[in-house]
Motif scaffolding. Sequence first.
Motif, PDB file in Angstrom:
ATOM      1  N   THR A 251       0.829  -1.204   0.000  1.00 40.35           N
ATOM      2  CA  THR A 251       0.000   0.000   0.000  1.00 40.35           C
ATOM      3  C   THR A 251       0.859   1.248   0.000  1.00 40.35           C
ATOM      4  N   ALA A 252       1.900   1.228   0.846  1.00 42.79           N
ATOM      5  CA  ALA A 252       2.774   2.399   0.893  1.00 42.79           C
ATOM      6  C   ALA A 252       3.465   2.605  -0.447  1.00 42.79           C
ATOM      7  N   LEU A 253       3.917   1.502  -1.045  1.00 37.54           N
ATOM      8  CA  LEU A 253       4.580   1.611  -2.337  1.00 37.54           C
ATOM      9  C   LEU A 253       3.625   2.167  -3.394  1.00 37.54           C
ATOM     10  N   SER A 254       2.397   1.652  -3.400  1.00 38.58           N
ATOM     11  CA  SER A 254       1.433   2.140  -4.379  1.00 38.58           C
ATOM     12  C   SER A 254       1.159   3.611  -4.165  1.00 38.58           C
ATOM     13  N   ARG A 255       0.968   3.995  -2.903  1.00 38.86           N
ATOM     14  CA  ARG A 255       0.647   5.400  -2.642  1.00 38.86           C
ATOM     15  C   ARG A 255       1.774   6.303  -3.100  1.00 38.86           C
TER      16      ARG A 255
ATOM     17  N   ASP B  12      24.348  -3.697  -6.932  1.00 40.03           N
ATOM     18  CA  ASP B  12      23.815  -3.324  -8.238  1.00 40.03           C
ATOM     19  C   ASP B  12      23.217  -1.931  -8.224  1.00 40.03           C
ATOM     20  N   ASN B  13      22.540  -1.576  -7.151  1.00 36.14           N
ATOM     21  CA  ASN B  13      21.961  -0.235  -7.131  1.00 36.14           C
ATOM     22  C   ASN B  13      23.032   0.834  -7.067  1.00 36.14           C
ATOM     23  N   LEU B  14      24.104   0.567  -6.318  1.00 34.88           N
ATOM     24  CA  LEU B  14      25.196   1.534  -6.288  1.00 34.88           C
ATOM     25  C   LEU B  14      25.855   1.635  -7.664  1.00 34.88           C
ATOM     26  N   GLY B  15      26.008   0.469  -8.306  1.00 37.85           N
ATOM     27  CA  GLY B  15      26.578   0.488  -9.645  1.00 37.85           C
ATOM     28  C   GLY B  15      25.715   1.302 -10.598  1.00 37.85           C
ATOM     29  N   LEU B  16      24.387   1.140 -10.474  1.00 33.76           N
ATOM     30  CA  LEU B  16      23.502   1.915 -11.347  1.00 33.76           C
ATOM     31  C   LEU B  16      23.641   3.401 -11.075  1.00 33.76           C
ATOM     32  N   GLY B  17      23.767   3.775  -9.791  1.00 34.67           N
ATOM     33  CA  GLY B  17      23.927   5.178  -9.469  1.00 34.67           C
ATOM     34  C   GLY B  17      25.189   5.760 -10.059  1.00 34.67           C
ATOM     35  N   LEU B  18      26.283   4.975 -10.007  1.00 34.43           N
ATOM     36  CA  LEU B  18      27.543   5.474 -10.551  1.00 34.43           C
ATOM     37  C   LEU B  18      27.460   5.608 -12.066  1.00 34.43           C
ATOM     38  N   ILE B  19      26.821   4.645 -12.717  1.00 32.27           N
ATOM     39  CA  ILE B  19      26.700   4.752 -14.174  1.00 32.27           C
ATOM     40  C   ILE B  19      25.791   5.908 -14.547  1.00 32.27           C
TER      41      ILE B  19
ATOM     42  N   LEU C  34      14.023   5.798  -9.067  1.00 29.81           N
ATOM     43  CA  LEU C  34      12.946   4.845  -9.325  1.00 29.81           C
ATOM     44  C   LEU C  34      13.469   3.416  -9.367  1.00 29.81           C
ATOM     45  N   ALA C  35      14.657   3.220  -9.975  1.00 29.48           N
ATOM     46  CA  ALA C  35      15.232   1.874  -9.994  1.00 29.48           C
ATOM     47  C   ALA C  35      15.555   1.421  -8.579  1.00 29.48           C
ATOM     48  N   LEU C  36      15.988   2.354  -7.742  1.00 27.10           N
ATOM     49  CA  LEU C  36      16.248   2.032  -6.339  1.00 27.10           C
ATOM     50  C   LEU C  36      14.983   1.534  -5.658  1.00 27.10           C
ATOM     51  N   VAL C  37      13.884   2.272  -5.887  1.00 27.99           N
ATOM     52  CA  VAL C  37      12.614   1.883  -5.264  1.00 27.99           C
ATOM     53  C   VAL C  37      12.197   0.502  -5.739  1.00 27.99           C
ATOM     54  N   ALA C  38      12.316   0.273  -7.065  1.00 26.66           N
ATOM     55  CA  ALA C  38      11.910  -1.028  -7.598  1.00 26.66           C
ATOM     56  C   ALA C  38      12.778  -2.141  -7.034  1.00 26.66           C
ATOM     57  N   GLY C  39      14.093  -1.901  -6.966  1.00 24.22           N
ATOM     58  CA  GLY C  39      14.987  -2.931  -6.449  1.00 24.22           C
ATOM     59  C   GLY C  39      14.707  -3.240  -4.999  1.00 24.22           C
ATOM     60  N   THR C  40      14.482  -2.206  -4.199  1.00 21.31           N
ATOM     61  CA  THR C  40      14.188  -2.428  -2.789  1.00 21.31           C
ATOM     62  C   THR C  40      12.892  -3.200  -2.612  1.00 21.31           C
TER      63      THR C  40
ATOM     64  N   ASN D 120      11.482  -5.291  -4.715  1.00 19.68           N
ATOM     65  CA  ASN D 120      11.699  -6.692  -5.078  1.00 19.68           C
ATOM     66  C   ASN D 120      12.416  -7.432  -3.972  1.00 19.68           C
ATOM     67  N   CYS D 121      13.462  -6.800  -3.426  1.00 15.24           N
ATOM     68  CA  CYS D 121      14.243  -7.455  -2.377  1.00 15.24           C
ATOM     69  C   CYS D 121      13.358  -7.771  -1.188  1.00 15.24           C
ATOM     70  N   TYR D 122      12.552  -6.798  -0.769  1.00 18.31           N
ATOM     71  CA  TYR D 122      11.697  -7.035   0.384  1.00 18.31           C
ATOM     72  C   TYR D 122      10.699  -8.145   0.109  1.00 18.31           C
ATOM     73  N   LEU D 123      10.060  -8.109  -1.081  1.00 16.90           N
ATOM     74  CA  LEU D 123       9.026  -9.106  -1.355  1.00 16.90           C
ATOM     75  C   LEU D 123       9.615 -10.501  -1.439  1.00 16.90           C
ATOM     76  N   ILE D 124      10.755 -10.618  -2.127  1.00 15.53           N
ATOM     77  CA  ILE D 124      11.378 -11.940  -2.240  1.00 15.53           C
ATOM     78  C   ILE D 124      11.799 -12.427  -0.862  1.00 15.53           C
ATOM     79  N   GLY D 125      12.410 -11.521  -0.087  1.00 14.38           N
ATOM     80  CA  GLY D 125      12.887 -11.924   1.226  1.00 14.38           C
ATOM     81  C   GLY D 125      11.756 -12.342   2.156  1.00 14.38           C
ATOM     82  N   SER D 126      10.664 -11.594   2.156  1.00 15.58           N
ATOM     83  CA  SER D 126       9.580 -11.947   3.068  1.00 15.58           C
ATOM     84  C   SER D 126       8.903 -13.224   2.631  1.00 15.58           C
ATOM     85  N   TYR D 127       8.793 -13.447   1.307  1.00 13.32           N
ATOM     86  CA  TYR D 127       8.207 -14.695   0.828  1.00 13.32           C
ATOM     87  C   TYR D 127       9.074 -15.879   1.216  1.00 13.32           C
ATOM     88  N   ALA D 128      10.407 -15.706   1.049  1.00 14.48           N
ATOM     89  CA  ALA D 128      11.321 -16.806   1.395  1.00 14.48           C
ATOM     90  C   ALA D 128      11.273 -17.090   2.886  1.00 14.48           C
ATOM     91  N   ARG D 129      11.174 -16.032   3.683  1.00 17.24           N
ATOM     92  CA  ARG D 129      11.143 -16.248   5.132  1.00 17.24           C
ATOM     93  C   ARG D 129       9.872 -16.966   5.554  1.00 17.24           C
TER      94      ARG D 129
END
Lengths: 102, 325, 100
Positions: free
Chosen positions: B187-191, C42-49, C72-78, C80-89
């Motif tokens: 939700t936070a991300l969407s907002r 990877d996100n740091l690498g993207l920032g430098l490029i 925006l790429a930072l937000v997307a990467g974060t 993804n990382c959170y969703l994958i990590g929470s699903y795996a946990r």
Amino acid sequence: MTDPFPIYSILAGVLFFAGLAGVFLLRHFGRKIIALNITGGAVFLLLVTYAQRSEDGVIDPVPHAMVITGLVVAVSASALALALTHRVYQETGQIEFPEDHE
Amino acid sequence: MNAGMILDVLLAGFIAWLAFKSLTVPDFFRAIIFFIAFGLGMALAWARLVAPDVAIAEAAIGAGLLGVLLIKSSHALPEKASPKVSLSRRWLIGFILFGALGGGIHFSSLVLNAPAAEGLGALATKHLESSGVEHPVTAVLLNYRAYDTWLEIAVLMLALWVILAIRGPSAPAESTPVTKPGIQFRTALSRGLVPIIILVSGYLLWAGKFAPGGAFQAGVVLAAGMILASLGGILPPTRWDGRLGLILGLAGFMAFLLVAIFTSLTRFTMLNYPPTQAGSWILFLEVVGTLSIAFLLFAFYLYVVAPPSSGQTRTDDSATQSSPP
Amino acid sequence: MILDTLTLVLGVAGVFFYTAGTFGLLRFPDLFSRLHALTKADNLGLGLIAAALACQADSLAVAAKLGLIWVLALVAGTTNCYLIGSYARRKNRSNQEEAP
């Protein structure tokens, strides 16, 4: 910048026939849809490669428009194919073409 | 052999490897992921071939939206393990490799001998001032070949109609906001992201006049925003397949139809805009078209497969399945 | 001249970070450590490029757009990382609950 035409047209040929082989040989319906999209991507690649390679150096915008249209149509067809596949699976429980080793 | 050619060879090899893996890897979900990466690789190839419009469209529609549709339906199309997996897999890989290499070589020998021809680029730029826009691809899409764009929107509509018509009895009627725990992050991300996405979509629509962009790219970005909003549960519960859906879905087609009727009556040629006002006509068609395309693609996402029925929470996110509340 | 050398230095640094991230993806044993390597490096690498490209930009607006792309790429990467990590946990936890 040398002409990228040969490399990408070879890639288009490879992708087209790999996708075609996949459409015929893969048994799972969803994978057939993926293979069909790879084949479509190969055709688009060939169209755009021809657009880039013209004698007077101006890039031809008509194949670009055709490819954009084609992408959207391919996605529509894939969505419809996925919906049909899902309904067939719901009704008959069949998700793959059966193996015929007999 | 310069840097560009090395990059092309590496990129072509990478794309071919991604396609091959997506065809042969055992798990269907992994095949989808490889296919999404293949789509992004193709977007890089478009960039190398100086086709920025196509690159944006491929990354958004071909890799993004199609990937989302495939992932959403991956749980609904399970793959049954084949008993003789090792032997048939080797045959499959062999056939695909043989087909690719043999066919590619034969095909390329035909194509590489084709002479370079004079394209339509010069013709397109010659009439650019009277077309109402300054970007050749947009001029082709919305002026020279506006008929194709009109019918493309019709294809989107037809696909959605058939998807809605063949829906099974357990199909959802609306996109419900989800109440699972752990939804706060989405939700936070969407907002945070959806307003930015709306802005980017509007910018892409406006930039189509003079730069790569236009109605399709803007429509797809807006559809992505709507999907994100529905995943985050910030969309109000609405019946997307009722009257609202009918209006939004038909709007693009009807706009083109009205313009076509008007121009046929006044200028005796369908979709032949008066040259001085062509820009405004194109802008009107693009705005309505963007809204229509965005809704149609969002409806693809909603209705392509029915959500898992009894025993699961009704949610838009089918990848994380948990026990019912 | 300064901008060109800056582009070169930042670009090489970005590629180095990307390579480091890819090594982490291939060599780390665990999902979580791989996620860690990917997201950070990877996100740091993207920032430098992106910074390297911004040095070559024509105007400040283009450089700002590159920065926005990085954010925006930072937000997307974060995400993804959170969703994958929470699903795996969650999957690890349910696996441990099932195993007697």
